[in-house]
Design an enzyme around this catalytic site. Structure first.
Site, PDB file in Angstrom:
ATOM      1  N   HIS A  72      -7.406  -5.581   0.523  1.00  0.00           N
ATOM      2  CA  HIS A  72      -6.271  -4.677   0.323  1.00  0.00           C
ATOM      3  C   HIS A  72      -4.986  -5.257   0.747  1.00  0.00           C
ATOM      4  O   HIS A  72      -3.941  -4.637   0.757  1.00  0.00           O
ATOM      5  CB  HIS A  72      -6.382  -3.081   0.920  1.00  0.00           C
ATOM      6  CG  HIS A  72      -5.535  -2.279   0.475  1.00  0.00           C
ATOM      7  ND1 HIS A  72      -5.404  -1.671  -0.686  1.00  0.00           N
ATOM      8  CD2 HIS A  72      -4.696  -1.535   1.273  1.00  0.00           C
ATOM      9  CE1 HIS A  72      -4.626  -0.908  -0.879  1.00  0.00           C
ATOM     10  NE2 HIS A  72      -4.334  -0.610   0.384  1.00  0.00           N
ATOM     11  N   SER A  91       0.810  -1.212   0.064  1.00  0.00           N
ATOM     12  CA  SER A  91      -0.122   0.000   0.021  1.00  0.00           C
ATOM     13  C   SER A  91       0.982   1.255  -0.122  1.00  0.00           C
ATOM     14  O   SER A  91       1.541   1.437  -0.790  1.00  0.00           O
ATOM     15  CB  SER A  91      -0.889  -0.235   1.339  1.00  0.00           C
ATOM     16  OG  SER A  91      -1.874   0.983   1.207  1.00  0.00           O
ATOM     17  N   ASP A 112     -10.623  -4.692  -4.703  1.00  0.00           N
ATOM     18  CA  ASP A 112     -10.177  -3.646  -3.548  1.00  0.00           C
ATOM     19  C   ASP A 112     -10.760  -2.659  -3.347  1.00  0.00           C
ATOM     20  O   ASP A 112     -10.828  -1.536  -4.450  1.00  0.00           O
ATOM     21  CB  ASP A 112      -8.640  -3.453  -3.930  1.00  0.00           C
ATOM     22  CG  ASP A 112      -7.858  -2.971  -2.885  1.00  0.00           C
ATOM     23  OD1 ASP A 112      -8.430  -2.089  -2.086  1.00  0.00           O
ATOM     24  OD2 ASP A 112      -6.613  -2.711  -3.051  1.00  0.00           O
TER      25      ASP A 112
END
Length: 280
Positions: free
Chosen positions: A259, A99, A231
Site C-alpha cells: 500500500h 492513502s 494491495d
C-alpha cells in the site's frame, strides 16, 4: 484565530525544499510521517518547491496542539493543510496524497479550490467498507471494528498485524538481517508505535469508517490515481470505481505488492508522475 507561520511550522513540522516555481505538497498516510517521501525527493526537488509536513500526532508534529474536537474527523486534518497553505502563501499546488491523504485532498478541493491544481493519489480509497453489491471497499464493518478494538487493547499487536499488510512484506524475526523492503516493514511498525494511541485511534476511526464516495464526482482538477496491483487494503475494483467516478483522471496500475508505492516502487511512481504532469 489566525496562526502565524512559526506556529504552523511547529504544529505540523513543516519543511520546504527546492526552488521550483510550482509548489508540490506531499501528504503522508495514516500512521506515517513526512520522511517516507524521501525516495521521491531527489527527482522532485530540482523542479518543484516541495512542502512536507506531519499531521498532528504523527512524526515530529507538536502533540500539544492536538484537539479531540478537531481531529475526530478528516475535516480537521484538511483544515491543517489549508492553514499551512495560507500561512506560507501557497496556491495552485500539486497535491500528492498517500492513502487517506488523497481523501483529505478532495475535502480541501471542495472547501478551497484555489489551493490545488492537480491531484496525485497514491493507493487512495474513498471508503474501506463493503457497502453493497455496487461497492466493495475490501472490509466488512465488523472486521474493521475488530481491527480498531485490537488497536485500543493491544497497540503493539495491532501494529505487528497491520504493518506487513500495508507494506506488502512479512515482518522478519531479525531486524538486523533484512532486505530493503523488509526494513520498511520495521520502519512502518516503528512509525505506528511512535504514535500515541490517544491520537492514532480517532484518526484510524476517521480513516476506516468514513465514506467519501460522494466527493469523487466533484474533483474538478486533473487527477492521477496510482494503484498497486496487489494491495490488501485497496483492491483493484476500488481503483476502477474511482476512475469511473472522477471526471478527469488517469489510472496507472503498477505491478507491486503493498500500500506504499512511493516507498517500494519510487521509480515507477516518478515515471507516472512525470508523464501525467507533462501531458497537462
Amino acid at each position: 484565530m489566525t496562526l502565524d507561520q512559526a506556529e504552523i511550522s511547529k504544529r505540523n513540522n513543516v519543511k520546504t525544499l527546492g526552488e521550483g516555481q510550482k509548489t508540490m505538497i506531499l501528504a503522508h498516510g495514516f500512521g506515517c510521517n513526512q520522511t517516507m517521501w524521501r525516495f521521491l525527493l531527489p527527482q522532485l526537488i530540482p523542479h518543484y518547491k516541495i512542502v512536507l509536513f506531519d499531521y498532528v500526532g504523527c512524526g515530529s508534529s507538536d502533540c500539544q496542539a492536538y484537539r479531540e474536537d478537531r481531529y475526530h474527523c478528516l475535516d480537521g486534518y484538511a483544515q491543517d493543510i489549508i492553514e499551512i497553505c495560507d500561512a506560507f502563501d501557497l496556491q495552485d499546488c500539486i497535491f500528492v496524497g498517500h492513502s487517506i491523504s488523497a481523501t483529505i485532498g478532495w475535502i480541501i478541493n471542495q472547501q478551497r479550490p484555489d489551493l490545488i491544481s492537480h491531484h496525485i493519489m497514491v493507493c487512495p480509497s474513498p471508503c474501506f467498507i463493503n457497502i453493497d453489491d455496487s461497492y466493495s471497499g475490501g472490509f466488512d464493518r465488523q472486521d474493521l471494528e475488530g481491527l480498531i478494538d485490537l488497536m485500543s487493547q493491544d497497540y503493539l499487536g495491532w501494529g505487528q498485524y497491520l504493518a506487513p499488510i500495508v507494506m506488502g512484506s512479512e515482518l522478519p524475526d531479525d531486524a538486523s538481517q533484512v532486505d530493503d523492503q523488509e526494513s520498511m516493514v520495521w520502519e512502518l511498525l516503528n512509525s505506528f508505535c511512535a504514535m500515541d494511541v490517544t491520537f492514532s485511534l480517532p484518526f484510524a476511526k476517521a480513516c476506516f469508517y468514513s465514506d467519501n464516495r460522494h466527493l469523487l464526482k466533484h474533483i474538478n482538477r486533473p487527477s492521477l490515481i496510482l494503484q498497486c496491483s496487489d494491495d490488501l487494503l485497496v483492491n483493484l475494483n476500488v481503483a476502477e470505481f474511482m476512475a469511473n467516478e472522477i471526471p478527469d483522471n488517469q489510472l496507472d496500475i503498477i505491478e507491486s505488492k503493498g500500500h506504499c508505492l512511493h516507498m517500494t516502487n519510487p521509480a515507477n511512481v516518478m515515471d507516472s508522475i512525470k508523464h501525467f504532469l507533462a501531458a497537462q
